[in-house]
Scaffold this motif. Structure first.
Motif, PDB file in Angstrom:
ATOM      1  N   SER A 148       0.827  -1.207   0.000  1.00  0.00           N
ATOM      2  CA  SER A 148       0.000   0.000   0.000  1.00  0.00           C
ATOM      3  C   SER A 148       0.860   1.254   0.000  1.00  0.00           C
ATOM      4  CB  SER A 148      -0.926  -0.002   1.218  1.00  0.00           C
ATOM      5  OG  SER A 148      -1.787  -1.124   1.203  1.00  0.00           O
ATOM      6  N   SER A 149       1.949   1.209   0.751  1.00  0.00           N
ATOM      7  CA  SER A 149       2.870   2.339   0.798  1.00  0.00           C
ATOM      8  C   SER A 149       3.449   2.623  -0.583  1.00  0.00           C
ATOM      9  CB  SER A 149       3.992   2.057   1.798  1.00  0.00           C
ATOM     10  OG  SER A 149       4.907   3.121   1.844  1.00  0.00           O
ATOM     11  N   VAL A 150       3.819   1.563  -1.295  1.00  0.00           N
ATOM     12  CA  VAL A 150       4.328   1.726  -2.660  1.00  0.00           C
ATOM     13  C   VAL A 150       3.252   2.330  -3.560  1.00  0.00           C
ATOM     14  CG1 VAL A 150       5.101   0.476  -4.718  1.00  0.00           C
ATOM     15  CG2 VAL A 150       6.013  -0.137  -2.480  1.00  0.00           C
ATOM     16  N   LEU A 151       2.020   1.861  -3.389  1.00  0.00           N
ATOM     17  CA  LEU A 151       0.915   2.310  -4.240  1.00  0.00           C
ATOM     18  C   LEU A 151       0.687   3.816  -4.127  1.00  0.00           C
ATOM     19  CD1 LEU A 151      -1.341   1.066  -6.108  1.00  0.00           C
ATOM     20  CD2 LEU A 151      -2.820   1.169  -4.105  1.00  0.00           C
ATOM     21  N   ILE A 152       0.734   4.333  -2.900  1.00  0.00           N
ATOM     22  CA  ILE A 152       0.397   5.751  -2.712  1.00  0.00           C
ATOM     23  C   ILE A 152       1.596   6.673  -2.852  1.00  0.00           C
ATOM     24  CG2 ILE A 152      -1.517   5.136  -1.197  1.00  0.00           C
ATOM     25  CD1 ILE A 152       0.115   5.978   1.175  1.00  0.00           C
ATOM     26  N   GLN A 153       2.796   6.105  -2.920  1.00  0.00           N
ATOM     27  CA  GLN A 153       3.991   6.946  -3.003  1.00  0.00           C
ATOM     28  C   GLN A 153       4.631   6.943  -4.386  1.00  0.00           C
ATOM     29  OE1 GLN A 153       6.663   5.764   0.131  1.00  0.00           O
ATOM     30  NE2 GLN A 153       5.155   6.155   1.750  1.00  0.00           N
ATOM     31  N   ASN A 154       4.013   6.250  -5.342  1.00  0.00           N
ATOM     32  CA  ASN A 154       4.608   6.146  -6.678  1.00  0.00           C
ATOM     33  C   ASN A 154       3.601   6.522  -7.761  1.00  0.00           C
ATOM     34  OD1 ASN A 154       7.476   4.611  -6.452  1.00  0.00           O
ATOM     35  ND2 ASN A 154       6.071   3.851  -4.882  1.00  0.00           N
ATOM     36  N   ALA A 155       2.913   7.645  -7.541  1.00  0.00           N
ATOM     37  CA  ALA A 155       1.836   8.066  -8.443  1.00  0.00           C
ATOM     38  C   ALA A 155       2.305   8.235  -9.890  1.00  0.00           C
ATOM     39  CB  ALA A 155       1.208   9.361  -7.938  1.00  0.00           C
ATOM     40  N   LEU A 189      -4.977   1.882   3.435  1.00  0.00           N
ATOM     41  CA  LEU A 189      -5.381   2.656   2.265  1.00  0.00           C
ATOM     42  C   LEU A 189      -6.398   3.735   2.640  1.00  0.00           C
ATOM     43  CD1 LEU A 189      -5.776  -0.224  -0.348  1.00  0.00           C
ATOM     44  CD2 LEU A 189      -3.920   1.430  -0.210  1.00  0.00           C
ATOM     45  N   ILE A 190      -7.328   3.391   3.529  1.00  0.00           N
ATOM     46  CA  ILE A 190      -8.345   4.357   3.938  1.00  0.00           C
ATOM     47  C   ILE A 190      -7.718   5.510   4.711  1.00  0.00           C
ATOM     48  CG2 ILE A 190     -10.381   4.663   5.417  1.00  0.00           C
ATOM     49  CD1 ILE A 190     -11.266   1.873   4.627  1.00  0.00           C
ATOM     50  N   SER A 191      -6.659   5.228   5.476  1.00  0.00           N
ATOM     51  CA  SER A 191      -5.996   6.291   6.233  1.00  0.00           C
ATOM     52  C   SER A 191      -5.251   7.258   5.315  1.00  0.00           C
ATOM     53  CB  SER A 191      -5.024   5.688   7.256  1.00  0.00           C
ATOM     54  OG  SER A 191      -3.958   5.024   6.616  1.00  0.00           O
ATOM     55  N   HIS A 192      -5.040   6.849   4.052  1.00  0.00           N
ATOM     56  CA  HIS A 192      -4.441   7.721   3.032  1.00  0.00           C
ATOM     57  C   HIS A 192      -5.389   7.740   1.833  1.00  0.00           C
ATOM     58  CE1 HIS A 192      -1.096   6.199   5.502  1.00  0.00           C
ATOM     59  NE2 HIS A 192      -0.495   7.343   5.260  1.00  0.00           N
TER      60      HIS A 192
END
Length: 424
Positions: A148-155, A189-192
């Motif tokens: 999830s961290s990768v998903l939201i940090q690699n737009a 994911l919901i927290s971001h």
């Protein structure tokens, strides 16, 4: 020389590491387990680094910490010591042990400049039926957090987003992964929320493969199902989201997984204020009619039922009723042909659609389309005589008055050209 804890981590799957023996932060077997006020236990060195960095939340639950006191978990420490001694003897007796790599993959994902190959390996680990169920559940929380961290940090890195979505979709779809562990994955994911939805929308808009789009839609659906009404509204307001979801279900070459995922997402947001109008404007009516008519790739009855419920949502506004009536023969014909092949909710939603356009809106095209469908009126009568809700029974009665049908089972002025055996 390795100490016992280090030797435990070098065991292969023949020695099962209980998930609650691992620190949720480091994934290592804990040496000095201590508990926070939230009740979650961590290895002392790991949680101390977390707190020393200035963070005042519980890493696993994301709850604020009213106290940062660490309480030694002596019972768990004793259990780990006993298990470690047993595991050590098993490891020494097994000559062909091989190192299990899943934990190392998760660690490397967090620090890699190109995590795509590692994400694919992680997906393969969860897909492999030969890998131990206990091991999958032991690492799923940290694995999902890393992905999830990768998903939201690699737009801006679309290939990485595709790989991350695939890994996360596999985790959420793996039957052996416990539901509580899946909820932990979604909670991150919901927290971001904004960043997560933007990343998933980027995958949908890229449209490189239908499989990647289906993965993104599945993750989005999981987020929606775990979100409150305000979060759903925030998601639905993303300007390109509804058009991309409708595009997903009306592709020229239809794909069952993408249809299922797209309809699930649209069903989850159709109750949001303003969403129905945007869905109608973007073509939800012809899209779901195409799904219901696609016999060769037809999804399960549950998906057909959701498609009818989307038409029900559309029929609740004037613009939606107008679109349904524009293609009344095709649209209402599909509804009538499918309504007896779905569950109770789907059948009742079908009646609401028919009632909205034939009785409430009183559109001549809709009435003629129902009359023209062989056996269509009889299906309404049969549903009325079934165990439907009082409101739907009343709507069915209103419809039958339009078609001059005696509610005891006698049809007036209408020939279905079919022999019917009445249940009453």
């Amino acid at each position: 020389m390795e100490n016992k804890e280090e030797k435990v981590q070098s065991l292969n799957l023949e020695v099962k590491v209980p998930s609650f023996f691992r620190c949720p932060i480091s994934l290592d077997v804990m040496r000095s387990p201590v508990s926070l006020c939230t009740g979650v236990t961590y290895d002392r060195s790991s949680i101390q680094r977390w707190l020393d960095s200035g963070k005042k939340t519980c890493p696993a639950t994301n709850q604020s910490l009213p106290s940062t006191d660490l309480t030694p978990n002596l019972t768990l420490r004793r259990l780990i010591q006993l298990w470690s001694a047993t595991a050590d003897s098993v490891a020494n007796s097994a000559p062909n042990n091989h190192r299990h790599v899943a934990v190392n993959i998760v660690r490397d994902i967090r620090s890699s400049s190109d995590p795509s190959p590692l994400l694919r390996r992680l997906a393969d680990f969860f897909l492999d039926a030969d890998n131990d169920v206990f091991e999958k559940n032991a690492i799923v929380g940290c694995a999902a957090a890393a992905v999830s961290s990768v998903l939201i940090q690699n737009a801006g890195q679309i290939e990485t987003l595709h790989a991350a979505a695939k890994a996360l979709a596999v985790i959420l779809a793996t039957n052996c992964v416990e539901e509580n562990n899946k909820k932990v994955a979604i909670s991150y994911l919901i927290s971001h929320l904004s960043a997560s939805v933007s990343a998933l929308l980027s995958i949908l808009k890229d449209g490189k493969t239908v499989e990647s789009c289906a993965d993104a839609a599945r993750i989005l659906c999981a987020i929606l199902l775990s979100s409150d009404s305000n979060s759903k509204a925030s998601i639905a307001e993303k300007s390109d989201l509804i058009p991309e979801l409708i595009r997903l279900i009306r592709q020229e070459k239809m794909h069952r997984d993408s249809i299922d995922a797209g309809i699930d997402c649209l069903t989850a947001i159709c109750g949001v204020r303003g969403a129905r109008f945007r869905m109608v404007k973007e073509g939800i009516v012809p899209a779901v009619v195409k799904v219901m008519k696609a016999e060769a790739v037809m999804a399960p009855a549950s998906t057909t039922e959701k498609a009818i419920r989307l038409l029900e949502a559309a029929s609740g506004i004037a613009e939606g009723r107008s679109e349904i009536c524009k293609a009344a023969e095709e649209c209402l014909g599909a509804v009538l042909r499918r309504m007896m092949k779905v569950g109770k909710e789907g059948m009742e939603a079908a009646v609401v659609v028919l009632w909205s356009v034939c009785y409430r809106f009183q559109d001549r095209r809709a009435v003629e389309a129902v009359k023209a469908e062989n056996g269509g009126v009889m299906k309404i009568l049969l549903l009325m005589q079934s165990n439907c809700s009082p409101a739907v029974r009343q709507m069915s009665g209103d419809l039958l008055k339009i078609f001059r049908v005696n509610t005891k089972g006698c049809l007036a002025g209408y020939d279905t050209k079919t022999t019917h055996i009445m249940p009453f």
